[in-house]
Each structure stands twice: as C-alpha cells, then as structure tokens.
Design a protein around this motif. Structure first.
Motif, PDB file in Angstrom:
ATOM      1  N   VAL A   1       4.152 -16.084  -4.692  1.00  0.00           N
ATOM      2  CA  VAL A   1       4.417 -15.290  -4.442  1.00  0.00           C
ATOM      3  C   VAL A   1       4.183 -13.999  -5.416  1.00  0.00           C
ATOM      4  O   VAL A   1       3.470 -13.074  -5.217  1.00  0.00           O
ATOM      5  CB  VAL A   1       6.237 -15.415  -4.918  1.00  0.00           C
ATOM      6  N   THR A   2       4.174 -13.979  -6.579  1.00  0.00           N
ATOM      7  CA  THR A   2       3.108 -13.235  -7.370  1.00  0.00           C
ATOM      8  C   THR A   2       1.719 -13.111  -6.537  1.00  0.00           C
ATOM      9  O   THR A   2       1.612 -11.183  -6.189  1.00  0.00           O
ATOM     10  CB  THR A   2       3.271 -12.941  -8.948  1.00  0.00           C
ATOM     11  N   GLY A   3       1.201 -13.836  -6.289  1.00  0.00           N
ATOM     12  CA  GLY A   3      -0.252 -13.203  -5.476  1.00  0.00           C
ATOM     13  C   GLY A   3      -0.720 -12.603  -5.007  1.00  0.00           C
ATOM     14  O   GLY A   3      -0.680 -11.316  -4.130  1.00  0.00           O
ATOM     15  N   VAL A   4       0.808 -12.900  -3.852  1.00  0.00           N
ATOM     16  CA  VAL A   4       1.340 -12.147  -2.060  1.00  0.00           C
ATOM     17  C   VAL A   4       1.486 -11.012  -2.525  1.00  0.00           C
ATOM     18  O   VAL A   4       1.087 -10.002  -2.069  1.00  0.00           O
ATOM     19  CB  VAL A   4       1.830 -13.702  -1.356  1.00  0.00           C
ATOM     20  N   PHE A   5       2.241 -10.571  -3.111  1.00  0.00           N
ATOM     21  CA  PHE A   5       2.928  -9.483  -3.651  1.00  0.00           C
ATOM     22  C   PHE A   5       1.558  -8.581  -4.039  1.00  0.00           C
ATOM     23  O   PHE A   5       1.307  -7.312  -3.562  1.00  0.00           O
ATOM     24  CB  PHE A   5       3.873  -9.446  -4.528  1.00  0.00           C
ATOM     25  N   ALA A   6       0.509  -9.032  -4.951  1.00  0.00           N
ATOM     26  CA  ALA A   6      -0.441  -8.672  -5.705  1.00  0.00           C
ATOM     27  C   ALA A   6      -1.577  -7.842  -4.012  1.00  0.00           C
ATOM     28  O   ALA A   6      -1.735  -6.596  -4.302  1.00  0.00           O
ATOM     29  CB  ALA A   6      -1.434  -8.935  -6.836  1.00  0.00           C
ATOM     30  N   LEU A   7      -1.719  -8.986  -3.746  1.00  0.00           N
ATOM     31  CA  LEU A   7      -2.820  -8.607  -2.037  1.00  0.00           C
ATOM     32  C   LEU A   7      -2.255  -7.599  -1.965  1.00  0.00           C
ATOM     33  O   LEU A   7      -2.414  -6.879  -0.851  1.00  0.00           O
ATOM     34  CB  LEU A   7      -2.927 -10.146  -1.802  1.00  0.00           C
ATOM     35  N   MET A   8      -1.495  -8.154  -1.407  1.00  0.00           N
ATOM     36  CA  MET A   8      -0.090  -6.845   0.042  1.00  0.00           C
ATOM     37  C   MET A   8       0.035  -5.122  -0.433  1.00  0.00           C
ATOM     38  O   MET A   8      -0.268  -4.307   0.022  1.00  0.00           O
ATOM     39  CB  MET A   8       1.814  -7.539   0.244  1.00  0.00           C
ATOM     40  N   LEU A   9      -0.975  -4.904  -1.868  1.00  0.00           N
ATOM     41  CA  LEU A   9       0.307  -4.220  -2.613  1.00  0.00           C
ATOM     42  C   LEU A   9      -1.220  -3.345  -2.726  1.00  0.00           C
ATOM     43  O   LEU A   9      -1.846  -2.287  -2.667  1.00  0.00           O
ATOM     44  CB  LEU A   9      -0.037  -4.178  -3.871  1.00  0.00           C
ATOM     45  N   THR A  10      -2.621  -3.684  -2.689  1.00  0.00           N
ATOM     46  CA  THR A  10      -4.077  -3.548  -2.754  1.00  0.00           C
ATOM     47  C   THR A  10      -5.136  -3.972  -2.017  1.00  0.00           C
ATOM     48  O   THR A  10      -5.705  -3.326  -1.848  1.00  0.00           O
ATOM     49  CB  THR A  10      -3.944  -4.188  -4.025  1.00  0.00           C
ATOM     50  N   GLN A  11      -4.440  -4.540  -0.836  1.00  0.00           N
ATOM     51  CA  GLN A  11      -5.531  -5.250   0.534  1.00  0.00           C
ATOM     52  C   GLN A  11      -4.757  -4.833   1.828  1.00  0.00           C
ATOM     53  O   GLN A  11      -3.498  -4.839   2.392  1.00  0.00           O
ATOM     54  CB  GLN A  11      -5.882  -6.516   0.446  1.00  0.00           C
ATOM     55  N   ASP A  12      -5.841  -4.519   2.379  1.00  0.00           N
ATOM     56  CA  ASP A  12      -5.769  -3.456   3.918  1.00  0.00           C
ATOM     57  C   ASP A  12      -5.524  -4.884   5.130  1.00  0.00           C
ATOM     58  O   ASP A  12      -6.819  -4.692   5.657  1.00  0.00           O
ATOM     59  CB  ASP A  12      -5.919  -2.525   4.549  1.00  0.00           C
ATOM     60  N   ALA A  13      -4.155  -5.633   4.591  1.00  0.00           N
ATOM     61  CA  ALA A  13      -4.390  -6.918   6.123  1.00  0.00           C
ATOM     62  C   ALA A  13      -3.002  -7.159   5.703  1.00  0.00           C
ATOM     63  O   ALA A  13      -2.116  -6.261   5.734  1.00  0.00           O
ATOM     64  CB  ALA A  13      -5.269  -7.905   5.651  1.00  0.00           C
TER      65      ALA A  13
ATOM     66  N   MET B   1      -9.089 -14.921  -7.224  1.00  0.00           N
ATOM     67  CA  MET B   1     -10.245 -15.107  -7.803  1.00  0.00           C
ATOM     68  C   MET B   1      -9.075 -16.366  -9.094  1.00  0.00           C
ATOM     69  O   MET B   1      -8.963 -17.502 -10.107  1.00  0.00           O
ATOM     70  CB  MET B   1     -10.592 -14.861  -9.314  1.00  0.00           C
ATOM     71  N   ALA B   2      -8.092 -15.370  -9.498  1.00  0.00           N
ATOM     72  CA  ALA B   2      -6.931 -16.012 -10.305  1.00  0.00           C
ATOM     73  C   ALA B   2      -5.930 -17.047  -9.420  1.00  0.00           C
ATOM     74  O   ALA B   2      -5.547 -17.888 -10.868  1.00  0.00           O
ATOM     75  CB  ALA B   2      -5.684 -14.420 -10.462  1.00  0.00           C
ATOM     76  N   LEU B   3      -6.189 -16.941  -8.550  1.00  0.00           N
ATOM     77  CA  LEU B   3      -5.077 -17.763  -7.709  1.00  0.00           C
ATOM     78  C   LEU B   3      -5.630 -18.908  -8.298  1.00  0.00           C
ATOM     79  O   LEU B   3      -5.152 -20.211  -8.760  1.00  0.00           O
ATOM     80  CB  LEU B   3      -4.414 -16.852  -6.623  1.00  0.00           C
ATOM     81  N   MET B   4      -6.957 -18.636  -7.709  1.00  0.00           N
ATOM     82  CA  MET B   4      -7.505 -20.503  -7.597  1.00  0.00           C
ATOM     83  C   MET B   4      -8.423 -21.085  -8.973  1.00  0.00           C
ATOM     84  O   MET B   4      -7.509 -22.485  -9.295  1.00  0.00           O
ATOM     85  CB  MET B   4      -9.261 -19.919  -7.193  1.00  0.00           C
ATOM     86  N   PHE B   5      -7.796 -20.341 -10.218  1.00  0.00           N
ATOM     87  CA  PHE B   5      -8.117 -20.797 -11.595  1.00  0.00           C
ATOM     88  C   PHE B   5      -6.663 -21.399 -11.677  1.00  0.00           C
ATOM     89  O   PHE B   5      -6.902 -22.770 -12.551  1.00  0.00           O
ATOM     90  CB  PHE B   5      -8.666 -19.736 -12.768  1.00  0.00           C
ATOM     91  N   ALA B   6      -5.615 -20.447 -11.483  1.00  0.00           N
ATOM     92  CA  ALA B   6      -4.545 -20.974 -11.646  1.00  0.00           C
ATOM     93  C   ALA B   6      -3.741 -22.320 -11.065  1.00  0.00           C
ATOM     94  O   ALA B   6      -3.565 -23.174 -11.565  1.00  0.00           O
ATOM     95  CB  ALA B   6      -2.703 -19.649 -11.377  1.00  0.00           C
ATOM     96  N   GLY B   7      -4.317 -22.418  -9.922  1.00  0.00           N
ATOM     97  CA  GLY B   7      -4.339 -22.951  -9.240  1.00  0.00           C
ATOM     98  C   GLY B   7      -5.044 -25.424  -9.375  1.00  0.00           C
ATOM     99  O   GLY B   7      -4.410 -26.065  -9.654  1.00  0.00           O
TER     100      GLY B   7
END
Length: 455
Positions: free
Chosen positions: A373-385, A420-426
């Motif tokens: 959820v944190t990763g998705v929220f961060a991507l939504m804040l910063t990426q245009d997709a 990359m942070a999500l991959m490493f965390a996973g």
C-alpha cells in the motif's frame, strides 16, 4: 613501530570486526550480503565491455537490483543492451539471488550459533524451512546440487529447440533461461519475454516446470527426493503441494474464463489446446516467475486484478520465489474457515495449527499489505500512470514477479527508486519479519500440532 605491535593492532582490529558481525542481527547481515552483490553487479554492468549499447549507471543499478532480488523487471532490453559478459553477470546475480540465501546462511548460522548460543538463528531456520540448525550445512550442499542438476536438465531440454536454430548461442540462451526460470527471476533475452513462443509447448512447458519446482521451496523438494527411502511428507510439504495445485488450477480457470474470447490474448491463438497451455503457463508464472507468453498489458481489467492477487500470494517458504508465501495465505484461509465453522483452532490434515503459527501468518500478511500500500501510494504521488498499472507494478515488484503492464519503462528515477525499494523489501522482508516474530517458547507445541513454515 615494532612488528609485534603492528601484529597486535591488526589482531585487535580483526577481533573488533568479528565482534561487530556477531552483534549484527541475521537479517541485517543477509541484507548486507544482498547489497554487496547488487553493488558488484552494478559496477560490472556499468563496464563498457558489458554493454552492447550505452546503459547509464542508474539503469545498470536497476538491472542489478532486479536480478539479485530475482524479480525480472527491466528498464532496458537485456538481450539488446548487454553483451555476453553482461548477460553472464545477470545470470550469476540471478543465481546468487535465488540460491544465495541457503549458500550464505549456513556459515552465518554457524558463526552466530558459536557467538550467540543459537538465540539469533531461528530466523534463518524459518526462511530455510528447517526446524533446527543441525544438518543445515549438509542440506545446503544438497540444495545446491539439486538446483544445478535441475537447471542442467532444463537447459538440455531447452537446447533441443534453440541449438538447431542458433548453434552455440542457443546453448547459452538455454542455460540463461533455465537459470532465470528455476530462480523465478523472469529475465529474458528476447525483449518481449516468451510471447513469440506461445504455440511452442516444447519451450513453455519445460520453463513452467522449472519455475514451479523453484517455487515449491527447498524443504518440499528435498522431502520429495526422499520419498523412495520411505520417508513421508511433512504437514508443511503436503499443505504446500496441495495449495500449489489449487492455485495452479484456479489461476488456469480464471485466465481461461476471462481471456478466452480476448483477441489480443487467448482469443488470438489457433486452437483450444494452445489456449489451455497458455492459460496454465500464465497461472504458474504469475506467482513470481515473471515470464509471459501473453501480453499482460492487453489483458482485461478483471484478469489484471486476479493476477495481482496471485502475485501477492507468491511462492513457497525457502524458495526462489517471493510474495507473502503460499502457506501464509493457506493458514489465514484455514483460520477463516475455522472461525465460520465455530472451531476453536484451525487444522490441516488432522493437525492443529498453533496460535503462534496463525499470528505469524497474520503478521506476514499485514506487514506485506502495508508495504505494498505504501509503495502504491508513493508511485501514485510521483508517477503519471493509472492506478491499475501502478498497483500491478508495485505488487509485481514486492512479489519479485517481474510482470508489468507497461509501466516499468515509463518510470522516472523516483519511480525506479520506489520499485527497487519494493523489490528489495520483497526479497528480504521475510527475514526481518521472522526475526521480529522470534520469541522464547515457554512451552512446547501441543502434540499433533502442524509444523508449517511461515515466510
């Protein structure tokens, strides 16, 4: 300064370094090993002789992280961007990422056990899928041998298709993809995964067999290998095998139901047999392998959602795959069924699932959910997709899957850092989670309780 004084100072420094390692928690120590591999991989992939076309340091870093965490997400095409040397570096990183835990775990366990009386090692036992420390060195050697044999056989089968077409490079293509498949890494040399091989079961079925075996977990593979000696399967292995079969069948039916008439995916294939094989492949690969014989970006919305669920579940404990783990999801489901049936404790195959295992499963599920959820929220804040593509990307990264709906190539540097942070965390979060869940047992488990490993 006298030579004796110099030797004494060097000895003191060595003792301090050893003491520092002894005081380092196991997850931090293993994270350091992963980070070391990532750093070395980045430096090697940045060398001109590793590149067929210019690849900047940031893209080399992303590739190294993705390979070491056995994910497979890429921002540059592997086969086009890297030379044979660069591809070999990626193959080694995938092998280190997939087998590195058990290769490095034994010496770390031995060191920590000697310096800490074994108090810290239960973390590694949990991730390796073993209930005790004894024999882990022998098991590690067996796992490496089994992995090499399986990958060699897989490469030989794939070579039957590629060598007649490509000669000696067909050998390398077979070896590379066998390593990637068994380690659930998802890297390919074609540029569009295996979408050109959808109607070639002689390629797709061996690949599927490789990443299914890699995703079962070491304990399951070793116990299956001991069946001839009369040893039965543990509750953990039986639950893992049963859950895997259910997930494979459910995923296959889901893909067939939602994509059968989609002309851009299953609907575009020649006959029903090809569609069923493709649906099975997609069902298996979605739970961390990362290969694709169909375009996930062209799939229907409901298929993308169901695929996200499968990616979040992932593979087995102590396997080359990621995700929240199959047994974790199974235990939570069994507990839910027990609640609605008014049973005091969940059970499986006649064995009670202890409260400790249930709490561990719930903690793993909640912690993983919060990271995603944190990763998705961060991507939504910063990426245009769009939300769907970003959700798919985040879960794919955390589950170390490597599938994408096209968002990876559009990420800016901030988005790449988040992924990359999500991959490493996973890859490392099960280690940290097991460490924080570790607590002294005041009483042994009840007789007949199920020993199921949580990752």
């Amino acid at each position: 300064m006298a030579t004796g004084d110099t030797d004494k100072e060097a000895s003191d420094v060595s003792k301090e370094e050893a003491a520092g390692l002894a005081n380092m928690s196991p997850p931090v120590a293993l994270c350091a090993l992963y980070l070391t591999a990532i750093t070395i991989g980045t430096l090697l992939l940045s060398m001109p002789f590793a590149q067929s076309q210019p690849v900047d340091l940031g893209d080399a870093f992303f590739t190294s992280v993705s390979a070491t965490t056995v994910t497979g997400l890429t921002v540059v095409a592997t086969g086009e961007s890297y030379t044979l040397f660069g591809e070999a570096v990626i193959a080694v990183l995938m092998q280190v990422g997939g087998l590195g835990l058990i290769v490095f775990a034994y010496p770390l366990i031995a060191f920590l056990n000697e310096n800490d009386g074994g108090a810290k090692v239960s973390l590694l036992q949990t991730e390796l899928g073993r209930p005790n420390v004894r024999g882990i060195g022998k098991i590690a050697r067996k796992v490496i041998l089994v992995a090499l044999i399986v990958q060699t056989v897989g490469a030989a089968i794939l070579a039957l298709h590629w060598v007649p077409q490509e000669g000696w490079y067909g050998v390398w293509r077979s070896v590379f993809h066998s390593i990637a498949a068994f380690n659930n890494a998802g890297f390919d040399l074609q540029g569009n995964s295996f979408q050109d091989y959808t109607d070639l079961p002689q390629v797709t079925l061996p690949l599927a067999a490789l990443f299914i075996m890699g995703g079962l977990g070491w304990l399951v593979l070793l116990e299956l290998g001991n069946l001839r000696s009369g040893k039965g399967l543990s509750v953990h292995s039986r639950l893992m095998l049963a859950s895997t079969l259910v997930l494979l069948a459910a995923g296959m039916l889901m893909f067939a139901a939602t994509e059968w008439s989609n002309p851009a995916t299953l609907g575009g294939l020649a006959d029903d047999g090809e569609r069923l094989v493709a649906a099975l492949f997609q069902s298996a690969t979605t739970r961390t392998a990362g290969f694709a014989t169909l375009d996930f970006g062209a799939m229907r919305q409901e298929t993308g959602f169901a695929s996200t669920v499968l990616m979040f579940i992932g593979a087995g404990v102590g396997s080359t795959g990621g995700g929240v783990k199959v047994t974790t999801a199974a235990i939570v489901l069994l507990a839910t069924i027990a609640f609605f049936r008014h049973h005091r404790e969940p059970s499986v195959f006649g064995h009670t699932i202890t409260r400790e295992k249930l709490f561990a499963a719930l903690a793993a599920l909640c912690a993983s959910g919060m990271i995603v959820v944190t990763g998705v929220f961060a991507l939504m804040l910063t990426q245009d997709a769009g939300f769907e593509a970003l959700m798919f990307e985040a879960v794919s990264a955390f589950g170390t899957v490597g599938l994408s709906q096209g968002a990876t190539g559009a990420l800016d540097r901030v988005g790449q850092a988040i992924v990359m942070a999500l991959m490493f965390a996973g890859r490392v979060s099960p280690l940290f989670l097991a460490y924080f869940l570790m607590a002294p047992k005041h009483a042994p488990d009840c007789e007949g309780s199920a020993h199921i490993h949580i990752g």
